[in-house]
Motif scaffolding. Sequence first.
Motif, PDB file in Angstrom:
ATOM      1  N   LEU A 109      -4.018  14.494  60.103  1.00 18.45           N
ATOM      2  CA  LEU A 109      -2.869  15.904  59.851  1.00 18.45           C
ATOM      3  C   LEU A 109      -3.953  16.481  61.103  1.00 18.45           C
ATOM      4  CD1 LEU A 109      -1.297  17.142  56.896  1.00 18.45           C
ATOM      5  CD2 LEU A 109      -0.441  15.831  58.645  1.00 18.45           C
ATOM      6  N   PRO A 110      -2.693  17.123  61.962  1.00 19.61           N
ATOM      7  CA  PRO A 110      -3.185  18.385  63.359  1.00 19.61           C
ATOM      8  C   PRO A 110      -3.991  19.557  62.082  1.00 19.61           C
ATOM      9  CG  PRO A 110      -1.060  17.584  63.993  1.00 19.61           C
ATOM     10  CD  PRO A 110      -1.244  17.020  62.545  1.00 19.61           C
ATOM     11  N   LEU A 111      -4.757  20.199  62.964  1.00 21.18           N
ATOM     12  CA  LEU A 111      -5.063  21.416  62.088  1.00 21.18           C
ATOM     13  C   LEU A 111      -4.691  22.851  61.504  1.00 21.18           C
ATOM     14  CD1 LEU A 111      -8.077  22.523  61.873  1.00 21.18           C
ATOM     15  CD2 LEU A 111      -7.153  24.191  64.071  1.00 21.18           C
ATOM     16  N   PHE A 112      -3.345  22.544  62.273  1.00 18.92           N
ATOM     17  CA  PHE A 112      -2.841  24.439  61.657  1.00 18.92           C
ATOM     18  C   PHE A 112      -1.761  22.980  60.291  1.00 18.92           C
ATOM     19  CE2 PHE A 112      -3.841  25.784  65.840  1.00 18.92           C
ATOM     20  CZ  PHE A 112      -4.430  27.002  65.029  1.00 18.92           C
ATOM     21  N   GLU A 113      -1.046  22.321  60.675  1.00 17.17           N
ATOM     22  CA  GLU A 113      -1.243  21.568  59.086  1.00 17.17           C
ATOM     23  C   GLU A 113      -1.725  21.178  58.239  1.00 17.17           C
ATOM     24  OE1 GLU A 113       1.948  17.758  60.602  1.00 17.17           O
ATOM     25  OE2 GLU A 113       2.168  19.249  63.013  1.00 17.17           O
ATOM     26  N   ARG A 114      -2.878  20.966  58.585  1.00  9.96           N
ATOM     27  CA  ARG A 114      -3.717  20.360  57.449  1.00  9.96           C
ATOM     28  C   ARG A 114      -4.253  21.612  57.103  1.00  9.96           C
ATOM     29  NH1 ARG A 114      -7.114  18.147  60.438  1.00  9.96           N
ATOM     30  NH2 ARG A 114      -9.265  19.373  60.656  1.00  9.96           N
ATOM     31  N   LEU A 115      -4.111  22.668  58.045  1.00  7.41           N
ATOM     32  CA  LEU A 115      -5.099  24.088  57.149  1.00  7.41           C
ATOM     33  C   LEU A 115      -3.541  24.112  56.139  1.00  7.41           C
ATOM     34  CD1 LEU A 115      -5.671  26.367  59.482  1.00  7.41           C
ATOM     35  CD2 LEU A 115      -7.323  26.331  57.161  1.00  7.41           C
ATOM     36  N   GLU A 116      -2.002  23.786  56.577  1.00  7.24           N
ATOM     37  CA  GLU A 116      -1.368  24.758  54.994  1.00  7.24           C
ATOM     38  C   GLU A 116      -1.189  23.399  54.215  1.00  7.24           C
ATOM     39  OE1 GLU A 116       3.034  24.724  57.325  1.00  7.24           O
ATOM     40  OE2 GLU A 116       4.097  23.577  55.652  1.00  7.24           O
ATOM     41  N   ARG A 117      -1.806  22.343  54.078  1.00  7.44           N
ATOM     42  CA  ARG A 117      -1.071  21.520  53.521  1.00  7.44           C
ATOM     43  C   ARG A 117      -2.173  22.214  52.223  1.00  7.44           C
ATOM     44  NH1 ARG A 117       2.682  18.506  51.815  1.00  7.44           N
ATOM     45  NH2 ARG A 117       1.767  18.175  49.777  1.00  7.44           N
ATOM     46  N   ARG A 118      -3.978  21.904  52.774  1.00  6.96           N
ATOM     47  CA  ARG A 118      -4.837  22.808  51.979  1.00  6.96           C
ATOM     48  C   ARG A 118      -3.977  23.301  50.905  1.00  6.96           C
ATOM     49  NH1 ARG A 118      -9.864  21.432  53.127  1.00  6.96           N
ATOM     50  NH2 ARG A 118     -10.621  21.116  54.726  1.00  6.96           N
ATOM     51  N   ILE A 119      -3.615  24.363  51.429  1.00 11.74           N
ATOM     52  CA  ILE A 119      -2.932  25.432  49.825  1.00 11.74           C
ATOM     53  C   ILE A 119      -2.007  24.856  48.789  1.00 11.74           C
ATOM     54  CG2 ILE A 119      -1.889  27.653  50.084  1.00 11.74           C
ATOM     55  CD1 ILE A 119      -4.012  27.736  51.801  1.00 11.74           C
ATOM     56  N   VAL A 120      -0.916  23.437  49.775  1.00  7.94           N
ATOM     57  CA  VAL A 120      -0.308  23.304  48.988  1.00  7.94           C
ATOM     58  C   VAL A 120      -0.919  22.358  48.242  1.00  7.94           C
ATOM     59  CG1 VAL A 120       1.782  21.647  48.259  1.00  7.94           C
ATOM     60  CG2 VAL A 120       1.225  23.543  50.636  1.00  7.94           C
ATOM     61  N   ASP A 121      -1.825  21.718  48.502  1.00  9.55           N
ATOM     62  CA  ASP A 121      -2.609  20.101  47.639  1.00  9.55           C
ATOM     63  C   ASP A 121      -3.986  21.268  46.503  1.00  9.55           C
ATOM     64  OD1 ASP A 121      -0.878  19.219  48.396  1.00  9.55           O
ATOM     65  OD2 ASP A 121      -2.570  18.231  50.112  1.00  9.55           O
ATOM     66  N   GLY A 122      -4.029  22.633  47.452  1.00 12.83           N
ATOM     67  CA  GLY A 122      -5.745  23.075  46.551  1.00 12.83           C
ATOM     68  C   GLY A 122      -6.915  22.644  46.231  1.00 12.83           C
ATOM     69  N   GLU A 123      -6.511  22.211  47.763  1.00 12.13           N
ATOM     70  CA  GLU A 123      -8.164  21.836  48.425  1.00 12.13           C
ATOM     71  C   GLU A 123      -8.464  22.464  48.825  1.00 12.13           C
ATOM     72  OE1 GLU A 123      -9.117  18.026  48.188  1.00 12.13           O
ATOM     73  OE2 GLU A 123     -10.722  19.262  49.361  1.00 12.13           O
ATOM     74  N   ARG A 124     -10.449  23.431  48.772  1.00  8.79           N
ATOM     75  CA  ARG A 124     -10.730  24.073  49.206  1.00  8.79           C
ATOM     76  C   ARG A 124     -12.196  22.987  50.089  1.00  8.79           C
ATOM     77  NH1 ARG A 124     -14.549  26.964  49.080  1.00  8.79           N
ATOM     78  NH2 ARG A 124     -14.134  29.685  48.811  1.00  8.79           N
TER      79      ARG A 124
END
Length: 215
Positions: free
Chosen positions: A1-16
Motif C-alpha cells: 500500500l502507498p504510505l498514507f493508506e498504509r498509515l490509515e490501515r495501521r490504525i484499523v489493523d492495530g499494527e504497530r
Amino acid sequence: LPLFERLERRIVDGERNGLEADLDAAMAEKPPLGIINENLLAGMKVVGELFGSGQMQLPFVLQSAEVMKAAVAYLEPHMEKDDSGGKGKLLLATVKGDVHDIGKNLVDIIVSNNGYDVVNIGIKQPINAILEAAEEHKVDAIGMSGLLVKSTVIMKDNLEEMNSRGIAEKYPVLLGGAALTRSYVEHDLDELYQGDVRYAKDAFEGLHLMDRLMS
Ligand code: B1M
C-alpha cells in the motif's frame, strides 16, 4: 500500500510494527497535524464504523486506540508550538463513566501548543473532582469530553450542579465528543446553564473558543 493508506490501515489493523518508520516518512511529506487529521483519524473513523456494525470486536478496537496513541505521542514533539503558556488556563476531563480519551488528549496537545496552560485530569472524572481541580489550579475555563450517549446526560447534570453551586458565571464550559451535537449544546444546554457553554466539533474549534474567551 502507498504510505498514507498504509498509515490509515495501521490504525484499523492495530499494527504497530514499523509505525515510527512510516511516520518519519510521512513527516517528510506533510506536517504532523496533517498526518493526524487526514490519515490517522480516517483510520479511527473506520474502526468506529466496523465496531458499530459488529464487524470488529472490542479488544481490536483497543489495539487500534493504542496504535493511535503511540502515533500521536511520536508526532507530538515534532509539532510547531508556542508552549510558553500564559494565555489562559483550561481544565480538561473526560466525564464520569467514560474512558475515551484520544480526542481529549488531542485537544490538550493543540491547546497547549498554542500558548495555553492545560490541566488534564484524565478519564472517568466525577463533577466533584473536576470542580476541585478547577479551584485548585484557578483555571479560566472547564473542558469536558465524552463519547458515549450517556455522557451527554452526565454533561447536562454537571452543568446543573454548577448552576446549583452558584459557580456557572465563574467557569465558561467547552464541551466536545462524538455523541454531542451542536444544537444540543448551543440550544438545550445553553438555555439551562447560567454561564457560558460552547460546543467544539474538534480540537481546533476548542482552541478558537479559548482564543475568543480569553481575548
Ligand atoms: Co468506544 N465507543 N466504547 N472505545 N469507541 C465509541 C464512542 C462508539 C461510538 C463506537 C460504536 O459503537 N460505533 C460507542 C458509543 C455508543 C454510544 O454511546 N451510543 C462506543 C462504545 C459502545 C464503547 C463501550 C461501551 C464498548 C463496550 O465496552 N462494550 C466501551 C465504553 C467504556 C466506557 O467508556 N465506560 C468502549 C471502549 C472503547 C475502547 C477502550 C476500546 C476505545 C477507547 C480507547 C481510549 O480512548 N483510550 C474505544 C474507541 C477507540 C472508540 C471509537 C472507535 C473511536 C473513538 C476515538 O478515539 N476517536 C468510537 C467510535 C466513534 O467515536 N465514532 C467508540 C478518535 C478521536 C480523536 O475522536 O474522541 O470524537 P473524538 O474527538 C474528536 C472530537 O469529538 C473532538 O475533538 C476530537 C477531534 O479533534 N473532541 C473535543 C473530543 N473531546 C473534546 C473536548 C473538547 C473539544 C473537542 O473540549 C473540551
